[in-house]
Design a protein around this motif. Structure first.
Motif, short mmCIF file in Angstrom:
data_model
loop_
_atom_site.label_atom_id
_atom_site.label_comp_id
_atom_site.label_asym_id
_atom_site.label_seq_id
_atom_site.Cartn_x
_atom_site.Cartn_y
_atom_site.Cartn_z
N PHE A 112 20.66 3.93 -16.28
CA PHE A 112 19.92 3.34 -15.17
C PHE A 112 19.08 2.19 -15.69
N ASP A 113 19.37 1.00 -15.21
CA ASP A 113 18.58 -0.18 -15.57
C ASP A 113 17.84 -0.65 -14.32
N PRO A 114 16.53 -0.41 -14.24
CA PRO A 114 15.79 -0.83 -13.05
C PRO A 114 15.52 -2.33 -13.00
N GLY A 115 15.81 -3.05 -14.08
CA GLY A 115 15.70 -4.50 -14.05
C GLY A 115 14.37 -5.08 -14.48
N ALA A 116 13.37 -4.24 -14.76
CA ALA A 116 12.06 -4.74 -15.17
C ALA A 116 11.33 -3.65 -15.94
N ALA A 155 1.38 -3.72 -16.30
CA ALA A 155 0.79 -4.23 -15.06
C ALA A 155 1.07 -5.72 -14.89
N ARG A 156 0.99 -6.49 -15.98
CA ARG A 156 1.28 -7.92 -15.90
C ARG A 156 2.75 -8.16 -15.56
N ASP A 157 3.62 -7.30 -16.07
CA ASP A 157 5.03 -7.40 -15.72
C ASP A 157 5.23 -7.15 -14.22
N ALA A 158 4.47 -6.17 -13.69
CA ALA A 158 4.56 -5.88 -12.26
C ALA A 158 4.09 -7.08 -11.42
N ILE A 159 3.02 -7.73 -11.85
CA ILE A 159 2.52 -8.90 -11.14
C ILE A 159 3.58 -10.02 -11.16
N ASP A 160 4.20 -10.22 -12.32
CA ASP A 160 5.25 -11.23 -12.42
C ASP A 160 6.41 -10.90 -11.47
N GLY A 201 7.24 -13.10 -8.13
CA GLY A 201 8.28 -13.97 -8.64
C GLY A 201 9.48 -14.11 -7.72
N PRO A 202 10.54 -14.75 -8.21
CA PRO A 202 11.71 -15.05 -7.38
C PRO A 202 12.53 -13.84 -6.97
N TYR A 203 12.34 -12.71 -7.67
CA TYR A 203 13.13 -11.52 -7.33
C TYR A 203 12.34 -10.51 -6.49
N ALA A 204 11.18 -10.89 -6.01
CA ALA A 204 10.36 -9.96 -5.23
C ALA A 204 11.10 -9.44 -4.00
N ASN A 205 11.96 -10.27 -3.41
CA ASN A 205 12.71 -9.85 -2.23
C ASN A 205 13.94 -9.03 -2.57
N ARG A 206 14.16 -8.79 -3.85
CA ARG A 206 15.31 -7.98 -4.25
C ARG A 206 14.89 -6.63 -4.82
N ILE A 207 13.68 -6.23 -4.55
CA ILE A 207 13.22 -4.90 -4.96
C ILE A 207 13.78 -3.90 -3.95
N ARG A 208 14.52 -2.90 -4.44
CA ARG A 208 15.25 -2.00 -3.55
C ARG A 208 15.16 -0.55 -4.01
#
Length: 203
Positions: free
Chosen positions: A22-26, A140-145, A149-156
């Motif tokens: 499982f790779d959540p991508g971040a 937490a900084r990764d979460a803010i990014d 960021g550009p992938y915010a609309n691809r969180i699923r």
């Protein structure tokens, strides 16, 4: 939970005891499978400071992280994880982001992060003596990014009705539906195949 050396992502166990990738991508989303709030507390794996150190070694962070975690930092890690879990679920389902979750993530991000170093061979390493507070700041900084960021609309959330794993789709086509094709994706394919065959079998 384990991590391969050939790429990012975690090895999780299905309810049947079968391992899958499982790779959540971040980085920040890799913390979520360690447990969660409410009913997800039954999946808790961060019981001791050593468990958080182990998680860091299985995460996207490079090998060789010299990390020390105390009980207070462990408690803050669980609180950050729970807030991030709910924040990510809200984002995945288009709900407003709640102030209490944002405040907790912003407070963690305000602390000094892990310090990286560049080696003569171009490799990255970590400055020795890292703390749990620095680890949480980096997460937490990764979460803010991610959320800004550009992938915010691809969180699923995984498309399976019985799976709540959360991820960000960083693929070029942007059509990822499952936590993992070898897990929920394959189960969906099997169900669809059986549904197509069922009318003929009944006849």
């Amino acid at each position: 939970m384990d991590r391969r050396k050939d790429g990012p992502g975690l090895t999780l166990m299905s309810h049947e005891g079968t391992p899958y990738r499982f790779d959540p991508g971040a980085l920040c989303l890799e913390l979520l499978p360690t447990g969660g709030p409410g009913v997800f507390a039954r999946f808790e794996v961060l019981h001791t400071p050593a468990d958080l150190v182990t998680w860091a070694g299985h995460s996207r962070l490079a090998d060789g992280l010299d990390l020390t975690v105390d009980e207070d930092q462990l408690a803050r890690a669980r609180a950050l994880r729970n807030a991030l879990f709910l924040l990510t679920a809200d984002r995945a389902h288009g709900r407003p982001l709640r102030r209490e979750h944002l405040d907790l993530i912003n407070a963690a991000a305000a602390e000094p992060p892990l310090v990286s170093r560049l080696g003569a061979d171009g490799s990255r390493s970590w400055a020795p003596g890292a703390t749990g507070t620095q680890l949480l700041s980096t997460v937490a900084r990764d979460a803010i990014d991610l959320f800004s960021g550009p992938y915010a609309n691809r969180i699923r959330e995984c498309g399976a009705h019985d799976c709540r794993l959360l991820f960000v789709d960083t693929s070029r086509p942007g059509r990822r539906r499952w936590c993992a094709m070898e897990h929920c994706g394959n189960r969906a394919k099997v169900r669809a195949h059986r549904a197509r065959r069922a009318p003929g079998e009944g006849a």
